[in-house]
Design an enzyme around this catalytic site. Sequence first.
Site, short mmCIF file in Angstrom:
data_model
loop_
_atom_site.label_atom_id
_atom_site.label_comp_id
_atom_site.label_asym_id
_atom_site.label_seq_id
_atom_site.Cartn_x
_atom_site.Cartn_y
_atom_site.Cartn_z
CG ASP A 108 35.01 33.02 24.28
OD1 ASP A 108 36.18 33.44 24.24
OD2 ASP A 108 34.06 33.58 23.68
CD GLU A 125 38.04 39.83 26.63
OE1 GLU A 125 37.01 40.48 26.41
OE2 GLU A 125 38.76 39.40 25.71
#
Length: 327
Positions: free
Chosen positions: A19, A226
């Site tokens: 991420d 997301e």
Amino acid sequence: MKNNTKQNEPIVTHIFTADPSAHVFEGKLYIYPSHDLDHNGPSNDNGDQYAMEDYHVLSMDNMNSPCVDHGQVLHVNDIPWATKQLWAPDAAYKNDTYYLFFPARDKDEIFRIGVATSSSPSGPFTAQENYIPGSYSIDPAVFVDDDNKAYVYFGGLWGGQLEKWQTGTFSPDATGPAENEPALGPRVAALQDDMLSFSEAPQEIAIVDEDGNPILAGDEERRFFEGAWVHKHNGLYYLSYSTGTTHSIVYAVSENPTGPFVYKGKILTPVLGWTTHHSIVKFEDKWYLFYHDCSLSGGVDHKRSVKFAELHYNEDGTIQTIEPYPS
Ligand code: FUB
């Protein structure tokens, strides 16, 4: 620490990282990743396998130099309101302060978004006593516009709980829209000048096709799942995100930071592993995509590694699709 850093290879190999949110601060490239842990706990659609407990900050002097790990900069035990799962973070600079935005589950197991501050881009960061009032779900991404106004984009389906917030309050049993209904969009809220609270209630972002029709929930190749990220190029706002179940990073553009955004295409084809998550940054006159995959762990979904690749625009402002495993 590795000797040098190459495209499409893990930027660090001594820990698992995911991420990545990349930013240029003080002339260097800083990367704010999740720190994946090696464990044998449960793995499910709720994301319990992503059981991260702390954050590290990474930096690179330039795109060929070694990637430095600045060590642990924040631990869940030092966040008064949080209990577990420090998922995808982001960082921003304003007011001579560095802000780390991060999602975590609160004492009721609800994902909220918190802020921690530091005088240095490499931390350590000190968490605020409580999460941002009115915040929910996961994957905050902060964009500071040319007029210095800051926005936080956030949200994620399934384990990220966005389906449960459709009424504005947490409904534990709520499910997502039907396939022929508009997909849920990411949320955006402008931040107060102190960067510690929203200046307005979060709004849902509309993502539409070239004819202005909303992208539908059943359109899993294009709908938001997301990992929202916003950057600006030639005066246009680019919203990019993961499609989750179809494992791509795609993007949409707008003339306004809060949309509506018009779907344009794919930035990154699927990587090894279920999740895909990215950021886009300009550094030393080139654009880069930071992303992750599970190649270093041999495909273990919760043991990911951050990589990068150069990103290219076409003359018309569209982005060339990146293949993560070039031959
Ligand atoms: O790392 C945990 C979660 O996996 C992130 O918050 C999502 O974006 C996905 O990458």
